[in-house]
Motif scaffolding. Structure first.
Motif, PDB file in Angstrom:
ATOM      1  N   GLN A  99       3.234  -4.035  -4.460  1.00 43.63           N
ATOM      2  CA  GLN A  99       2.287  -5.049  -4.924  1.00 43.63           C
ATOM      3  C   GLN A  99       1.172  -4.361  -5.673  1.00 43.63           C
ATOM      4  O   GLN A  99       0.837  -3.222  -5.375  1.00 43.63           O
ATOM      5  CB  GLN A  99       1.673  -5.768  -3.728  1.00 43.63           C
ATOM      6  CG  GLN A  99       2.499  -6.872  -3.146  1.00 43.63           C
ATOM      7  CD  GLN A  99       1.681  -7.660  -2.139  1.00 43.63           C
ATOM      8  OE1 GLN A  99       0.839  -7.107  -1.457  1.00 43.63           O
ATOM      9  NE2 GLN A  99       1.940  -8.954  -2.037  1.00 43.63           N
ATOM     10  N   MET A 100       0.581  -5.052  -6.624  1.00 41.66           N
ATOM     11  CA  MET A 100      -0.578  -4.490  -7.312  1.00 41.66           C
ATOM     12  C   MET A 100      -1.839  -5.184  -6.787  1.00 41.66           C
ATOM     13  O   MET A 100      -1.779  -6.320  -6.300  1.00 41.66           O
ATOM     14  CB  MET A 100      -0.461  -4.727  -8.824  1.00 41.66           C
ATOM     15  CG  MET A 100       0.446  -3.726  -9.502  1.00 41.66           C
ATOM     16  SD  MET A 100       0.594  -4.123 -11.228  1.00 41.66           S
ATOM     17  CE  MET A 100      -1.092  -3.790 -11.743  1.00 41.66           C
ATOM     18  N   PHE A 101      -2.968  -4.467  -6.951  1.00 45.21           N
ATOM     19  CA  PHE A 101      -4.278  -5.027  -6.567  1.00 45.21           C
ATOM     20  C   PHE A 101      -4.309  -5.409  -5.095  1.00 45.21           C
ATOM     21  O   PHE A 101      -4.953  -6.369  -4.693  1.00 45.21           O
ATOM     22  CB  PHE A 101      -4.632  -6.257  -7.425  1.00 45.21           C
ATOM     23  CG  PHE A 101      -4.406  -6.070  -8.878  1.00 45.21           C
ATOM     24  CD1 PHE A 101      -3.390  -6.755  -9.532  1.00 45.21           C
ATOM     25  CD2 PHE A 101      -5.165  -5.166  -9.601  1.00 45.21           C
ATOM     26  CE1 PHE A 101      -3.161  -6.564 -10.880  1.00 45.21           C
ATOM     27  CE2 PHE A 101      -4.931  -4.961 -10.951  1.00 45.21           C
ATOM     28  CZ  PHE A 101      -3.928  -5.662 -11.591  1.00 45.21           C
ATOM     29  N   SER A 102      -3.609  -4.640  -4.279  1.00 46.70           N
ATOM     30  CA  SER A 102      -3.538  -5.009  -2.868  1.00 46.70           C
ATOM     31  C   SER A 102      -4.596  -4.270  -2.070  1.00 46.70           C
ATOM     32  O   SER A 102      -4.886  -3.101  -2.338  1.00 46.70           O
ATOM     33  CB  SER A 102      -2.163  -4.655  -2.317  1.00 46.70           C
ATOM     34  OG  SER A 102      -2.172  -4.861  -0.915  1.00 46.70           O
ATOM     35  N   SER A 103      -5.158  -4.969  -1.082  1.00 46.83           N
ATOM     36  CA  SER A 103      -6.133  -4.297  -0.210  1.00 46.83           C
ATOM     37  C   SER A 103      -5.400  -3.675   0.980  1.00 46.83           C
ATOM     38  O   SER A 103      -6.017  -2.978   1.792  1.00 46.83           O
ATOM     39  CB  SER A 103      -7.169  -5.304   0.271  1.00 46.83           C
ATOM     40  OG  SER A 103      -6.511  -6.363   0.938  1.00 46.83           O
ATOM     41  N   LEU A 104      -4.101  -3.930   1.072  1.00 44.24           N
ATOM     42  CA  LEU A 104      -3.354  -3.340   2.195  1.00 44.24           C
ATOM     43  C   LEU A 104      -3.024  -1.893   1.864  1.00 44.24           C
ATOM     44  O   LEU A 104      -2.545  -1.585   0.767  1.00 44.24           O
ATOM     45  CB  LEU A 104      -2.067  -4.133   2.428  1.00 44.24           C
ATOM     46  CG  LEU A 104      -2.269  -5.595   2.812  1.00 44.24           C
ATOM     47  CD1 LEU A 104      -0.925  -6.290   2.948  1.00 44.24           C
ATOM     48  CD2 LEU A 104      -3.074  -5.710   4.097  1.00 44.24           C
ATOM     49  N   LYS A 105      -3.253  -1.026   2.823  1.00 44.93           N
ATOM     50  CA  LYS A 105      -3.079   0.400   2.537  1.00 44.93           C
ATOM     51  C   LYS A 105      -1.604   0.815   2.660  1.00 44.93           C
ATOM     52  O   LYS A 105      -0.817   0.147   3.327  1.00 44.93           O
ATOM     53  CB  LYS A 105      -3.928   1.201   3.516  1.00 44.93           C
ATOM     54  CG  LYS A 105      -5.433   0.962   3.275  1.00 44.93           C
ATOM     55  CD  LYS A 105      -6.303   1.894   4.082  1.00 44.93           C
ATOM     56  CE  LYS A 105      -7.753   1.502   3.989  1.00 44.93           C
ATOM     57  NZ  LYS A 105      -8.470   2.133   2.867  1.00 44.93           N
ATOM     58  N   ASP A 130      -8.261   6.845 -15.537  1.00 42.80           N
ATOM     59  CA  ASP A 130      -8.208   5.406 -15.741  1.00 42.80           C
ATOM     60  C   ASP A 130      -9.645   4.900 -15.806  1.00 42.80           C
ATOM     61  O   ASP A 130     -10.525   5.420 -15.117  1.00 42.80           O
ATOM     62  CB  ASP A 130      -7.483   4.720 -14.580  1.00 42.80           C
ATOM     63  CG  ASP A 130      -7.477   3.204 -14.738  1.00 42.80           C
ATOM     64  OD1 ASP A 130      -8.405   2.526 -14.238  1.00 42.80           O
ATOM     65  OD2 ASP A 130      -6.560   2.702 -15.418  1.00 42.80           O
ATOM     66  N   ASN A 131      -9.863   3.909 -16.653  1.00 41.06           N
ATOM     67  CA  ASN A 131     -11.229   3.442 -16.861  1.00 41.06           C
ATOM     68  C   ASN A 131     -11.891   2.969 -15.573  1.00 41.06           C
ATOM     69  O   ASN A 131     -13.115   3.023 -15.465  1.00 41.06           O
ATOM     70  CB  ASN A 131     -11.197   2.242 -17.833  1.00 41.06           C
ATOM     71  CG  ASN A 131     -11.946   2.582 -19.105  1.00 41.06           C
ATOM     72  OD1 ASN A 131     -12.856   3.413 -19.078  1.00 41.06           O
ATOM     73  ND2 ASN A 131     -11.550   1.984 -20.193  1.00 41.06           N
ATOM     74  N   ASP A 132     -11.083   2.490 -14.626  1.00 41.01           N
ATOM     75  CA  ASP A 132     -11.711   1.811 -13.480  1.00 41.01           C
ATOM     76  C   ASP A 132     -11.383   2.412 -12.123  1.00 41.01           C
ATOM     77  O   ASP A 132     -12.118   2.182 -11.167  1.00 41.01           O
ATOM     78  CB  ASP A 132     -11.255   0.338 -13.470  1.00 41.01           C
ATOM     79  CG  ASP A 132     -11.654  -0.352 -14.750  1.00 41.01           C
ATOM     80  OD1 ASP A 132     -10.785  -0.518 -15.629  1.00 41.01           O
ATOM     81  OD2 ASP A 132     -12.846  -0.666 -14.897  1.00 41.01           O
ATOM     82  N   ILE A 133     -10.314   3.119 -12.005  1.00 38.12           N
ATOM     83  CA  ILE A 133      -9.904   3.577 -10.671  1.00 38.12           C
ATOM     84  C   ILE A 133      -9.448   5.030 -10.707  1.00 38.12           C
ATOM     85  O   ILE A 133      -9.272   5.590 -11.801  1.00 38.12           O
ATOM     86  CB  ILE A 133      -8.728   2.709 -10.146  1.00 38.12           C
ATOM     87  CG1 ILE A 133      -7.561   2.730 -11.118  1.00 38.12           C
ATOM     88  CG2 ILE A 133      -9.182   1.305  -9.836  1.00 38.12           C
ATOM     89  CD1 ILE A 133      -6.340   1.984 -10.645  1.00 38.12           C
ATOM     90  N   PHE A 148      -5.441   2.401  -5.330  1.00 38.52           N
ATOM     91  CA  PHE A 148      -6.296   2.850  -6.443  1.00 38.52           C
ATOM     92  C   PHE A 148      -6.656   4.331  -6.338  1.00 38.52           C
ATOM     93  O   PHE A 148      -6.820   5.020  -7.336  1.00 38.52           O
ATOM     94  CB  PHE A 148      -7.577   2.008  -6.469  1.00 38.52           C
ATOM     95  CG  PHE A 148      -7.323   0.533  -6.361  1.00 38.52           C
ATOM     96  CD1 PHE A 148      -7.807  -0.218  -5.304  1.00 38.52           C
ATOM     97  CD2 PHE A 148      -6.535  -0.104  -7.306  1.00 38.52           C
ATOM     98  CE1 PHE A 148      -7.544  -1.575  -5.212  1.00 38.52           C
ATOM     99  CE2 PHE A 148      -6.265  -1.461  -7.222  1.00 38.52           C
ATOM    100  CZ  PHE A 148      -6.769  -2.198  -6.167  1.00 38.52           C
ATOM    101  N   TYR A 207       0.644   4.894 -13.376  1.00 39.65           N
ATOM    102  CA  TYR A 207       0.133   3.580 -12.920  1.00 39.65           C
ATOM    103  C   TYR A 207       0.230   2.571 -14.074  1.00 39.65           C
ATOM    104  O   TYR A 207      -0.039   2.942 -15.210  1.00 39.65           O
ATOM    105  CB  TYR A 207      -1.334   3.738 -12.486  1.00 39.65           C
ATOM    106  CG  TYR A 207      -1.926   2.515 -11.842  1.00 39.65           C
ATOM    107  CD1 TYR A 207      -2.743   1.652 -12.571  1.00 39.65           C
ATOM    108  CD2 TYR A 207      -1.641   2.202 -10.513  1.00 39.65           C
ATOM    109  CE1 TYR A 207      -3.272   0.504 -11.971  1.00 39.65           C
ATOM    110  CE2 TYR A 207      -2.170   1.063  -9.916  1.00 39.65           C
ATOM    111  CZ  TYR A 207      -2.987   0.230 -10.659  1.00 39.65           C
ATOM    112  OH  TYR A 207      -3.498  -0.891 -10.078  1.00 39.65           O
TER     113      TYR A 207
END
Lengths: 179, 320
Positions: free
Chosen positions: B142-148, B256-259, B171, B93
């Motif tokens: 795409q990054m940071f996408s809410s689309l699955k 990863d620190n966040d995800i 994520f 990632y």
């Protein structure tokens, strides 16, 4: 050309500023995620909800994140969080007056996220100052005429995108912090 | 003409036809060169009941009058594929992710696989892995996408097909590889300490912008209970509560620190904290050893030269 709408901000050291920004964005990501789950439960929405609707909500998705300039990162973040601030105020208003009138604790949780969004706006503006970038003025959003169900859906989408934006900001600030 | 392949399901009844010969033809069947039991013949056809894998083989039929070979059939007994098991993961990632799949039950005959990946309505190409045939690589469109993402794998063979679909967001599939080059060293004069160090997995592309946090676990070899410590912004840690003289097993994981989720544990390494050199027993009736230069007894225990000669019994063994 964007005129500088904020002056007189104290410019702290860049490293310190972005480290603080990273922590704030990280906390906002965590809290927005939690609020998003709570929202689903309280509004009786399905866990697999994936509303492909925008309602003017800033989407964090980007296909060229790596190529963004520092100015683009900060400007797009600032615009997004300003929009989220007014959207969240509308969400809070809807919860208080229509969708979830008695749940004061939930209202408080939304207020807390609004406060955190304001803090991120503040730190982005400081970052822009420290990078000698002009801070664009903010124009208020036009209120939309939505049905009750659409407002319920929109609230969820706002929190979904906010948590993604916060995550994006963690990465933006980490990227800026490397320089 | 060449050998033709005939696929049949395990447990089914099979009719083997000898080319296009009519029902009145007089035929002889052989399987793998041996004559076939005539009780399974029905005119020119060969009837096989409730077949199993042992029926696999090369079946040949000859016309009795001319003795000519009329047909050759390679019989392959198998099953249609059941639903494949699909897994997608990102250990690189935000560069991209890969998907792997397998069939939970063998089919005994060749299978083909097809993978389609969608993000919302956009199809994403999956690059087949050069080595692993059940693996392919995709880029995050795409990054940071809410689309699955929706990934479907279809397994197909001569007897049927089956597919499985998984849905996930960007994520949740992030899982780094384990940390690399884990080492643990005793610290001279510190019988309760071990200095552990490791490297970020080389597959993780941007550790500065996408920092990892780590989870260290350690325990004496003789005990079952692990001790844990979570660490951020560092690639080393000093264990300060080690049991003196005990050999330790040590592992590290990354996230990863966040995800996403934690990596697998690193390959375990072993180390033992530093130990005081045991002084050899001195007997009354044995005269002290007199060396030509300095006598050891005159060297104070704590003088550095004495310390230097005290060999550190324990050296870290690193399993790469």
């Amino acid at each position: 050309m964007a005129t500088n709408c904020r002056d007189g901000l104290s410019v702290t050291s860049r490293q310190e500023l972005f480290s603080k920004a990273i922590q704030q964005a990280r906390k906002l990501h965590k809290d927005a995620k939690q609020l998003q789950q709570a929202y689903l439960e309280k509004q009786g929405l399905s866990m697999n909800l994936n509303p492909d609707v925008t309602y003017g909500i800033p989407t964090a998705a980007t296909s060229h994140w790596s190529e963004l300039t520092d100015a683009e990162r900060l400007n797009s973040g600032l615009t997004a969080y300003r929009t989220f601030r007014s959207l969240l105020e509308e969400v809070l208003d809807e919860q208080r007056n229509n969708l979830n009138t008695e749940d004061l604790e939930f209202h408080q949780a939304i207020s807390s996220v609004i406060t955190q969004v304001e803090a991120v706006i503040e730190v982005i503006e400081q970052a822009m100052l420290s990078l000698d970038l002009p801070i664009p003025c903010h124009s208020d959003r036009k209120l939309e005429n939505l049905s009750l169900f659409e407002r319920k859906l929109r609230g969820y989408k706002v929190l979904l995108e906010l948590s993604n934006w916060a995550l994006r900001s963690v990465r933006d600030f980490s990227h800026l912090n490397k320089k | 003409s060449g050998v033709r392949i005939q696929y049949e399901r395990i447990g089914s009844d099979v009719t083997m036809q000898c080319g296009t010969l009519g029902s009145d033809a007089s035929i002889t069947w052989k399987v793998n060169g041996s004559d076939v039991d005539t009780s399974v013949l029905e005119g020119p056809n060969l009837i096989l009941r409730n077949v199993t894998l042992s029926y696999n083989g090369l079946y040949s039929c000859f016309e009795d009058s001319s003795g000519d070979l009329q047909d050759q059939i390679s019989l392959r007994i198998g099953s249609p594929p059941r639903e494949p098991v699909v897994t997608c993961r990102s250990n690189t990632y935000p560069k991209g992710f890969y998907c792997t799949w397998y069939l939970p039950f063998p089919t005994y005959i060749p299978n083909d696989f097809e993978l389609t990946a969608l993000q919302n309505t956009k199809e994403i190409e999956c690059q087949r892995d050069a080595v692993h045939k059940n693996k392919c690589h995709l880029k995050f469109y795409q990054m940071f996408s809410s689309l699955k993402y929706k990934v479907t794998v279809t397994a197909k063979n001569a007897l049927g097909k089956s597919s499985a679909t998984i849905t996930f967001d960007e994520f949740s599939i992030v899982k780094p590889d384990p940390p690399e080059k884990v080492t643990a060293k005793p610290i001279p004069d510190n019988p309760r300490r071990l200095e552990v160090a490791w490297q970020t997995p080389s597959s993780w592309p941007e550790p500065d912008t996408f920092p990892l946090k780590f989870f260290l676990r350690y325990r004496p070899l003789i005990l079952d209970k692990w001790q844990h410590v979570e660490l951020s912004d560092t690639n080393s840690h000093t264990i300060t509560d080690a049991c003196t003289g005990k050999e330790y097993i040590i592992q590290v994981a990354a996230k990863d620190n966040d995800i996403g989720t934690w990596s697998d544990w690193s390959v375990p390494i072993h180390a033992t904290p530093w130990m005081e050199e045991l002084k050899p027993p001195t007997n009354e009736n044995q005269p002290p050893l007199i060396t030509t230069t300095t006598s050891s007894s005159s060297v104070p225990p704590q003088s550095p030269s004495y310390q230097v000669s005290a060999t550190t019994r324990n050296s870290a063994t690193t399993i790469p």
